[in-house]
Design a protein around this motif. Structure first.
Motif: not given
Length: 430
Positions: A48-51, A58-62
């Motif tokens: 989250a800090s990088l992007d 909230r994103s299953l992929l992440w």
């Protein structure tokens, strides 16, 4: 009969899937998921800090990316030595391992053990994280499917997946049971996987097994050495004292002076035996108690041979000694073992032949070898029994072999002959 067998099989399968062992394995897997959470949260915050525009929660992929990124961090922390016994304790308590499964109880001392512990820790946390996620997500989903006919179709404001599921509301209970059964099967398979891998990854490493085998061999060698020392020193003293006491008893009335000399010899023999016993037990005191400033009494060498022979002669055994060569320049270990070999040879003569003349020759015929030769007559009553050998002769053979020497014994024409050869280059037991 067929239905009864089928029913028994079904009950056995259900017990395997839902029994106490499966529940404990599920707890072990959930524990792995709980241990993974700090690493997962850390990687999620880093992502989250990088992007700034990404919300990994909230994103299953992440979330899956954060999960994969957390595993190497978990593996790195598992390199600490104490992780190994902690993981082994948890696996032994919860994995349902076989009774003969061997897990390490000591911290990892080698990089091989640390690497194997890291593999186990990563596997435990990785599989446990997946099972924990399935437990938290799929069991509520299965319950929702089972209650779908009662709850009714989703409304317009509900998520799209709920609307898609709502189209098959009549099949909801069947789908719910299938989802719940799938989670049970996956959990059982994951628990069985960990139970199979635990002995391989948490068991003793090859280096640990080698170290344990060497420790057992050293302990066995120490016990054998102590047994040889006790047998040779105490056994010789008891044999001599027995003959001396027997001779004193026979002449107590007719020859009091001889009886007095025999009793004096008994006193000297027992005093020397007590000293040698203290020397042998001193080895245990130094190694076991570790008392500061305390050392074992010196072990007798060939320099003490005259005292040994005088005590043997006092028992009524005539010993003819022949010495040649620089015996005072022998290596200490050779001199100590040679003394014990002579002592055991004389003990054999006392026990098996009685009061017979013994011829003893100790020589260094060549600069590189010590030769001990002992002969005494063999009584007809004991010839067959003695030819088989005993612990004493086996101890002589072991002493000679430890110094890379050789030994030979046997009866030849009514004479018992013992020959031992020890190379002077022997620096210690091999």
């Amino acid at each position: 009969m067929t239905s009864a067998v089928a029913s028994a099989v079904v009950r056995r399968r259900l017990r395997a899937l839902l029994g106490q062992r499966s529940r404990r394995r599920w707890i072990h897997l959930v524990l792995g998921g709980a241990l993974l959470m700090p690493y997962f949260l850390l990687t999620s915050v880093l992502i989250a800090s990088l992007d700034r525009g990404t919300d990994p929660f909230r994103s299953l992929l992440w979330q899956f990316i954060a999960y994969l990124t957390a595993l190497p961090l978990a593996a790195a922390t598992a390199l600490f030595p104490l992780v190994r016994p902690l993981s082994a304790t948890a696996a032994r308590s919860l994995c349902g391992l076989p009774d003969d499964a061997e897990l390490a109880a000591e911290p990892a001392a080698s990089w091989d053990a640390r690497t194997r512990t890291a593999q186990w820790f990563t596997l435990h946390l990785g599989v446990g994280g997946l099972v924990s996620g399935a437990t938290l997500a799929l069991y509520p989903f299965a319950a929702y499917l089972m209650l779908l006919p009662v709850i009714g179709a989703p409304g317009d404001g509900d998520p799209g997946w709920m609307k898609a599921v709502g189209r098959h509301a009549p099949l909801g209970p069947v789908l719910g049971v299938a989802v719940a059964a799938l989670v049970v099967l996956v959990t059982a398979a994951a628990g069985a996987l960990l139970a199979r891998c635990a002995p391989l990854l948490l068991g003793p490493a090859p280096a640990d097994r080698l170290a344990a085998a060497e420790a057992r061999a050293a302990a066995l060698a120490s016990r054998n050495r102590l047994a040889r020392e006790l047998h040779d020193s105490v056994g010789h003293a008891l044999s001599a004292v027995s003959l001396q006491a027997s001779a004193a008893r026979r002449v107590l009335d007719s020859d009091p002076e001889f009886a007095r000399q025999a009793l004096t010899a008994i006193e000297e023999t027992t005093r020397a035996a007590v000293g040698e016993l203290d020397s042998v037990l001193g080895l245990l005191r130094v190694d076991g108690e570790g008392a500061p400033g305390r050392t074992a009494a010196p072990t007798p060498t060939l320099a003490d041979l005259d005292g040994l022979l005088s005590r043997t002669r006092a028992a009524g055994v005539g010993v003819e000694l022949s010495r040649s060569g620089a015996l005072d320049r022998l290596p200490p270990v050779v001199s100590r073992e040679a003394y014990r070999i002579v002592q055991e040879g004389l003990s054999n003569a006392l026990r098996h032949a009685g009061q017979v003349p013994v011829r003893l020759r100790i020589a260094v015929p060549r600069k590189e070898e010590l030769e001990i030769e002992m002969e005494n007559p063999v009584r007809e009553a004991t010839r067959g029994r003695r030819s088989g050998g005993g612990r004493g002769l086996r101890g002589i053979a072991e002493r000679a072999a430890l110094l890379r020497g050789s030994s030979d014994w046997g009866a030849h024409g009514g004479t018992w002959r013992l020959v031992v050869r020890i190379p002077l280059s022997a620096e210690g037991p091999r």
